[in-house]
Design an enzyme around this catalytic site. Structure first.
Site, PDB file in Angstrom:
ATOM      1  N   CYS A 142       5.292  13.029  -8.954  1.00  0.00           N
ATOM      2  CA  CYS A 142       5.551  14.284  -9.660  1.00  0.00           C
ATOM      3  C   CYS A 142       4.278  14.864 -10.272  1.00  0.00           C
ATOM      4  CB  CYS A 142       6.668  14.095 -10.686  1.00  0.00           C
ATOM      5  SG  CYS A 142       7.445  15.681 -11.142  1.00  0.00           S
ATOM      6  N   LYS A 163      12.940  26.440 -13.571  1.00  0.00           N
ATOM      7  CA  LYS A 163      12.823  24.998 -13.389  1.00  0.00           C
ATOM      8  C   LYS A 163      13.637  24.541 -12.186  1.00  0.00           C
ATOM      9  CE  LYS A 163      13.321  20.521 -15.683  1.00  0.00           C
ATOM     10  NZ  LYS A 163      13.755  19.794 -16.898  1.00  0.00           N
ATOM     11  N   SER A 192      12.635  17.427 -10.631  1.00  0.00           N
ATOM     12  CA  SER A 192      12.697  17.971 -11.987  1.00  0.00           C
ATOM     13  C   SER A 192      11.304  18.459 -12.365  1.00  0.00           C
ATOM     14  CB  SER A 192      13.166  16.881 -12.969  1.00  0.00           C
ATOM     15  OG  SER A 192      13.196  17.374 -14.290  1.00  0.00           O
ATOM     16  N   HIS A 235      11.599  12.464  -7.665  1.00  0.00           N
ATOM     17  CA  HIS A 235      11.768  11.322  -8.565  1.00  0.00           C
ATOM     18  C   HIS A 235      12.732  10.325  -7.938  1.00  0.00           C
ATOM     19  CE1 HIS A 235       9.501  12.532 -12.133  1.00  0.00           C
ATOM     20  NE2 HIS A 235       9.955  13.760 -11.949  1.00  0.00           N
ATOM     21  N   GLU A 237      12.702   7.357  -8.355  1.00  0.00           N
ATOM     22  CA  GLU A 237      12.938   6.286  -9.317  1.00  0.00           C
ATOM     23  C   GLU A 237      14.017   6.616 -10.341  1.00  0.00           C
ATOM     24  OE1 GLU A 237      10.082   8.940 -11.530  1.00  0.00           O
ATOM     25  OE2 GLU A 237      10.461   8.395  -9.441  1.00  0.00           O
ATOM     26  N   ARG A 249      18.886  16.974 -23.421  1.00  0.00           N
ATOM     27  CA  ARG A 249      17.705  17.104 -24.284  1.00  0.00           C
ATOM     28  C   ARG A 249      17.256  18.552 -24.373  1.00  0.00           C
ATOM     29  NH1 ARG A 249      12.760  15.284 -21.146  1.00  0.00           N
ATOM     30  NH2 ARG A 249      13.243  17.339 -20.268  1.00  0.00           N
TER      31      ARG A 249
END
Length: 314
Positions: A142, A163, A192, A235, A237, A249
């Site tokens: 990323c 985003k 992301s 991502h 992971e 968040r």
């Protein structure tokens, strides 16, 4: 893992043409085996979560891997206890005389800042320079991928209109690339980010291969031809609930984010997300460890000191 076959077996060439990794008798008889040494530069604020995510994927390989964690001393971590950092992490000065088979550079929540304004940028560039002759293969993730491309190839990131957050389909553009061994023609994984790098810049400024891409995500995985530089903008992971935690968040701080795409059943954040990228994630990390690292790294890592040939930015 490779299979050992008689040098004269007719199936040998056919298997190799289908991207099956074959080890002939000569190589098998002379192969030295030792644990792999992997260094993780963890730039994420939630360090313990990222540790668990990456170690879970590395543990899926059949190889013994010794893992060390690196942090940027020029940055003070606000989300991880100092005791944890002092116990489990090392500074660059503590590892700069060592050699590693693999380096993983994680993402970081700083992608909307110019690279030079990130407080640990100078220290990070020291790590990139050091890795030229102290690390065999580097996997950039990323923002770590964007930072590596910027410093090594002068490829800058480009802001997206909004985003990119969700689970997206990607296409394998180079099925013959060993990183894609075991992948179907397409796969899904989390993304992301607020920025991207363009295909035009990659073509004009690098000789990296586009290994995977997607209509919505753009470039997904890039690699040098010898797999010593690997860049993944997604991502793999991420846990099942990582995007959900990021979404909540952002809500709490008033960003008013869109619901992550293709993630919650019925786009309902009250529902548990489906985990659909676990197999692709395990396969990708296993392929990196096996083909980019284990099969090619020198038995004596000190030999990297004299080998600068693999870095196109030199």
């Amino acid at each position: 893992m490779p299979i050992k076959l008689d040098n004269k077996l007719p199936a040998l060439d056919v298997l190799r043409s289908k991207n099956v990794f074959i080890m002939d008798e000569n190589r098998a008889s002379s192969q030295d085996i030792r644990p792999m040494e992997v260094l993780i530069l963890n730039l994420m604020p939630t360090k313990e979560v990222t540790e668990t995510q990456l170690l879970r994927l590395l543990a899926n390989t059949p190889l013994q891997i010794n893992v060390e964690f690196l942090y940027m001393a020029s940055h003070k971590s606000k989300n991880t206890h100092a005791e944890h950092m002092e116990t489990f992490y090392k500074t660059f000065d503590e590892i700069k005389d060592k050699y590693y088979d693999g380096l993983i550079v994680t993402g970081a929540p700083v992608e909307q800042m110019p690279f030079e304004e990130v407080d640990y940028w100078q220290e990070l560039t020291r790590v990139f320079d050091w890795s030229k002759n102290h690390v065999y293969s580097t996997l950039h993730l990323c923002w770590g991928a964007q930072a590596g491309l910027y410093y090594k190839h002068e490829v800058d990131k480009v802001p997206l209109s909004e985003k990119l957050s969700g689970i997206y389909k990607q296409t394998v553009d180079m099925p013959e690339n060993f990183l894609m061994n075991g992948f179907d023609d397409s796969f899904v994984s989390p993304h992301s980010r607020y920025t991207e790098v363009t295909l035009e810049d990659i073509k004009n400024k690098t000789d990296l291969d586009v290994v995977a891409s997607g209509q919505e995500v753009g470039l997904s995985i890039l690699a040098s031809k010898d797999l010593r530089e690997v860049y993944s903008f997604g991502h793999f992971e991420y846990d099942r609930d990582t995007l959900a935690r990021e979404y909540r968040r952002d809500l709490e701080v008033g960003i008013n984010p869109d619901v992550p795409a293709n993630y919650f059943p019925g786009d309902d954040p009250s529902q548990e997300p489906k985990l659909r990228w676990n197999l692709a994630a395990s396969t990708f990390f296993s392929n990196w460890i096996n083909y980019a690292v284990y099969q090619e790294t020198p038995y004596r890592l000190e030999e990297l000191e004299d080998d600068f040939s693999f870095y196109g930015y030199l």
